[in-house]
Design a protein around this motif. Structure first.
Motif, PDB file in Angstrom:
ATOM      1  N   GLU A 218      -9.265   8.946  10.482  1.00 48.28           N
ATOM      2  CA  GLU A 218      -8.673   7.712  11.015  1.00 48.28           C
ATOM      3  C   GLU A 218      -8.991   6.531  10.106  1.00 48.28           C
ATOM      4  OE1 GLU A 218      -8.819   9.018  15.750  1.00 48.28           O
ATOM      5  OE2 GLU A 218     -10.405   7.793  14.863  1.00 48.28           O
ATOM      6  N   LEU A 219     -10.219   6.511   9.606  1.00 49.34           N
ATOM      7  CA  LEU A 219     -10.596   5.455   8.664  1.00 49.34           C
ATOM      8  C   LEU A 219      -9.834   5.590   7.347  1.00 49.34           C
ATOM      9  CD1 LEU A 219     -14.457   4.954   9.011  1.00 49.34           C
ATOM     10  CD2 LEU A 219     -12.676   3.229   9.313  1.00 49.34           C
ATOM     11  N   ASP A 220      -9.643   6.838   6.898  1.00 45.79           N
ATOM     12  CA  ASP A 220      -8.873   7.062   5.670  1.00 45.79           C
ATOM     13  C   ASP A 220      -7.473   6.480   5.801  1.00 45.79           C
ATOM     14  OD1 ASP A 220     -11.028   8.389   4.602  1.00 45.79           O
ATOM     15  OD2 ASP A 220     -10.248  10.402   5.035  1.00 45.79           O
ATOM     16  N   VAL A 221      -6.848   6.748   6.921  1.00 46.60           N
ATOM     17  CA  VAL A 221      -5.478   6.271   7.151  1.00 46.60           C
ATOM     18  C   VAL A 221      -5.460   4.749   7.245  1.00 46.60           C
ATOM     19  CG1 VAL A 221      -3.595   6.213   8.826  1.00 46.60           C
ATOM     20  CG2 VAL A 221      -4.647   8.403   8.202  1.00 46.60           C
ATOM     21  N   LEU A 222      -6.399   4.170   7.998  1.00 50.16           N
ATOM     22  CA  LEU A 222      -6.456   2.708   8.119  1.00 50.16           C
ATOM     23  C   LEU A 222      -6.658   2.059   6.754  1.00 50.16           C
ATOM     24  CD1 LEU A 222      -8.564   1.835  11.300  1.00 50.16           C
ATOM     25  CD2 LEU A 222      -6.182   1.229  10.839  1.00 50.16           C
ATOM     26  N   THR A 223      -7.471   2.678   5.929  1.00 51.17           N
ATOM     27  CA  THR A 223      -7.744   2.130   4.604  1.00 51.17           C
ATOM     28  C   THR A 223      -6.480   2.075   3.766  1.00 51.17           C
ATOM     29  OG1 THR A 223     -10.035   2.910   4.635  1.00 51.17           O
ATOM     30  CG2 THR A 223      -9.075   2.452   2.491  1.00 51.17           C
ATOM     31  N   GLN A 224      -5.670   3.120   3.819  1.00 48.32           N
ATOM     32  CA  GLN A 224      -4.424   3.141   3.059  1.00 48.32           C
ATOM     33  C   GLN A 224      -3.405   2.150   3.623  1.00 48.32           C
ATOM     34  OE1 GLN A 224      -4.077   4.789   0.227  1.00 48.32           O
ATOM     35  NE2 GLN A 224      -6.145   5.646   0.456  1.00 48.32           N
ATOM     36  N   VAL A 225      -3.329   2.085   4.937  1.00 48.92           N
ATOM     37  CA  VAL A 225      -2.408   1.140   5.575  1.00 48.92           C
ATOM     38  C   VAL A 225      -2.811  -0.293   5.246  1.00 48.92           C
ATOM     39  CG1 VAL A 225      -1.621   0.246   7.804  1.00 48.92           C
ATOM     40  CG2 VAL A 225      -1.753   2.710   7.427  1.00 48.92           C
ATOM     41  N   ALA A 226      -4.117  -0.534   5.131  1.00 45.90           N
ATOM     42  CA  ALA A 226      -4.612  -1.876   4.801  1.00 45.90           C
ATOM     43  C   ALA A 226      -4.154  -2.318   3.418  1.00 45.90           C
ATOM     44  CB  ALA A 226      -6.134  -1.913   4.882  1.00 45.90           C
ATOM     45  N   LEU A 227      -3.849  -1.366   2.533  1.00 44.98           N
ATOM     46  CA  LEU A 227      -3.345  -1.699   1.211  1.00 44.98           C
ATOM     47  C   LEU A 227      -1.851  -1.983   1.223  1.00 44.98           C
ATOM     48  CD1 LEU A 227      -5.174   0.882  -1.090  1.00 44.98           C
ATOM     49  CD2 LEU A 227      -5.731  -1.521  -0.723  1.00 44.98           C
ATOM     50  N   GLY A 228      -1.218  -1.783   2.391  1.00 48.47           N
ATOM     51  CA  GLY A 228       0.219  -2.012   2.500  1.00 48.47           C
ATOM     52  C   GLY A 228       1.043  -0.747   2.401  1.00 48.47           C
ATOM     53  N   CYS A 229       0.387   0.396   2.445  1.00 46.04           N
ATOM     54  CA  CYS A 229       1.107   1.664   2.328  1.00 46.04           C
ATOM     55  C   CYS A 229       1.905   1.961   3.600  1.00 46.04           C
ATOM     56  CB  CYS A 229       0.135   2.818   2.088  1.00 46.04           C
ATOM     57  SG  CYS A 229      -0.686   2.768   0.483  1.00 46.04           S
ATOM     58  N   THR A 230       3.054   2.564   3.420  1.00 43.43           N
ATOM     59  CA  THR A 230       3.807   3.083   4.558  1.00 43.43           C
ATOM     60  C   THR A 230       3.162   4.390   4.991  1.00 43.43           C
ATOM     61  OG1 THR A 230       5.311   4.361   3.155  1.00 43.43           O
ATOM     62  CG2 THR A 230       5.917   2.062   3.624  1.00 43.43           C
ATOM     63  N   ASN A 231       3.604   4.922   6.137  1.00 41.63           N
ATOM     64  CA  ASN A 231       3.078   6.213   6.588  1.00 41.63           C
ATOM     65  C   ASN A 231       3.352   7.300   5.558  1.00 41.63           C
ATOM     66  OD1 ASN A 231       2.265   4.924   8.869  1.00 41.63           O
ATOM     67  ND2 ASN A 231       3.741   5.893  10.252  1.00 41.63           N
ATOM     68  N   LEU A 232       4.530   7.249   4.943  1.00 45.85           N
ATOM     69  CA  LEU A 232       4.893   8.252   3.952  1.00 45.85           C
ATOM     70  C   LEU A 232       3.996   8.150   2.726  1.00 45.85           C
ATOM     71  CD1 LEU A 232       6.856  10.525   3.244  1.00 45.85           C
ATOM     72  CD2 LEU A 232       8.375   8.813   2.232  1.00 45.85           C
ATOM     73  N   GLU A 233       3.736   6.905   2.270  1.00 45.57           N
ATOM     74  CA  GLU A 233       2.877   6.709   1.101  1.00 45.57           C
ATOM     75  C   GLU A 233       1.439   7.119   1.410  1.00 45.57           C
ATOM     76  OE1 GLU A 233       5.200   2.896  -0.950  1.00 45.57           O
ATOM     77  OE2 GLU A 233       3.683   2.585   0.626  1.00 45.57           O
ATOM     78  N   ALA A 234       0.956   6.766   2.589  1.00 49.58           N
ATOM     79  CA  ALA A 234      -0.401   7.156   2.973  1.00 49.58           C
ATOM     80  C   ALA A 234      -0.515   8.674   3.053  1.00 49.58           C
ATOM     81  CB  ALA A 234      -0.774   6.535   4.316  1.00 49.58           C
ATOM     82  N   ALA A 235       0.509   9.309   3.574  1.00 49.21           N
ATOM     83  CA  ALA A 235       0.503  10.766   3.672  1.00 49.21           C
ATOM     84  C   ALA A 235       0.432  11.408   2.291  1.00 49.21           C
ATOM     85  CB  ALA A 235       1.756  11.230   4.410  1.00 49.21           C
ATOM     86  N   SER A 236       1.189  10.851   1.350  1.00 47.04           N
ATOM     87  CA  SER A 236       1.189  11.392  -0.007  1.00 47.04           C
ATOM     88  C   SER A 236      -0.178  11.238  -0.659  1.00 47.04           C
ATOM     89  CB  SER A 236       2.256  10.671  -0.839  1.00 47.04           C
ATOM     90  OG  SER A 236       2.221  11.107  -2.188  1.00 47.04           O
TER      91      SER A 236
END
Length: 275
Positions: A218-236
């Motif tokens: 959950e923290l990994d995902v939040l960290t990527q989203v905090a950079l402005g990543c979309t769900n698709l970009e975070a998933a990649s």
């Protein structure tokens, strides 16, 4: 002390030159000169009505001569007979007397009580500099002081903006490093994963993910989203499926008591869970 020069700030001596020229057109004394204070010394650089170049580049120290005394006193000072004046030092007799100057007044340009420049008005006769001529010099000094004060405020705001931009850029770099450390940790095993997590945590505040019951993913995902990543970009980046990222993000938001991805990131930052 004068404000440090800014890259786009016009030269203060140019503003002083403009005031001297205006004084000449308004009926000021026939001899006008002045300079800007740099450090603790006055450098004479601007002249109207002088006949020689002996005053140009003259450095006037505090308490020395009429100008130095004016800098220290913080008020206009004058002498009606320069050669025989006993109230000033005579360190600069040669350049002053070579101009044939007999009476002179020096007016400091004060910004917050500090002399930032000095204006001089002089006559080659023994008549004192008084009345309208003196009033013109004082008014000119006030205008110049207002101009310098405005320039200082502009400089202050520009530097404040630059500092904020630098801080924002530094914060963004920290967030990128944090996100990369967590991404690498997710791809690692055992001691290396724990070490990367510890390094990532050092970039955060005093927050405790366990207190919010957030899992590492959950923290990994939040960290990527905090950079402005979309769900698709975070998933990649995290080698996950977009649906899985969405699920982790929804779970994290619920635990943080928020309703949107942006609220979740903001709450996590306030709690020191991510930088």
């Amino acid at each position: 002390m004068p404000a440090p020069a800014a890259p786009l700030r016009p030269r203060d001596s140019d503003a002083l030159r403009g005031e001297l020229r205006q004084l000449a057109t308004l009926g000021g004394p026939p001899v006008l000169f002045g300079g800007v204070v740099a450090g603790d010394a006055l450098l004479l650089s601007e002249f109207v009505g002088t006949r020689t170049g002996l005053l140009r580049g003259l450095v006037v120290r505090p308490s020395s001569g009429l100008g130095g005394a004016t800098m220290v006193a913080g008020r206009p000072l004058a002498v009606s007979d320069y050669r025989s004046a006993s109230t000033i030092t005579h360190d600069y007799d040669t350049p002053v007397l070579s101009e044939g100057i007999k009476s002179v007044v020096a007016v400091p340009v004060l910004v917050d009580g500090v002399a930032r420049a000095v204006l001089y008005g002089a006559y080659r006769s023994g008549a004192p500099v008084a009345g309208q001529a003196a009033e013109l010099l004082v008014s000119s000094a006030r205008r110049l002081a207002d101009e310098l004060r405005i320039r200082d405020e502009v400089d202050r705001r520009v530097k404040l903006r630059e500092a904020r931009q630098a801080t924002a850029a530094g914060t963004e770099s920290v967030r990128e490093v944090h996100a990369e450390l967590r991404r690498l940790a997710a791809e690692s095993d055992g001691p290396l994963r724990a070490r990367l997590h510890r390094l990532a945590d050092r970039l955060c505040g005093d927050g405790d993910p366990a207190a919010a019951a957030l899992t590492a993913r959950e923290l990994d995902v939040l960290t990527q989203v905090a950079l402005g990543c979309t769900n698709l970009e975070a998933a990649s980046r995290l080698s996950l499926k977009p649906e899985t990222v969405k699920s982790y993000l929804r779970s994290a938001a619920t635990k943080l008591g928020t309703h949107t991805r942006y609220e979740a990131v903001s709450r996590a930052r306030r709690q020191g869970l991510i930088p």
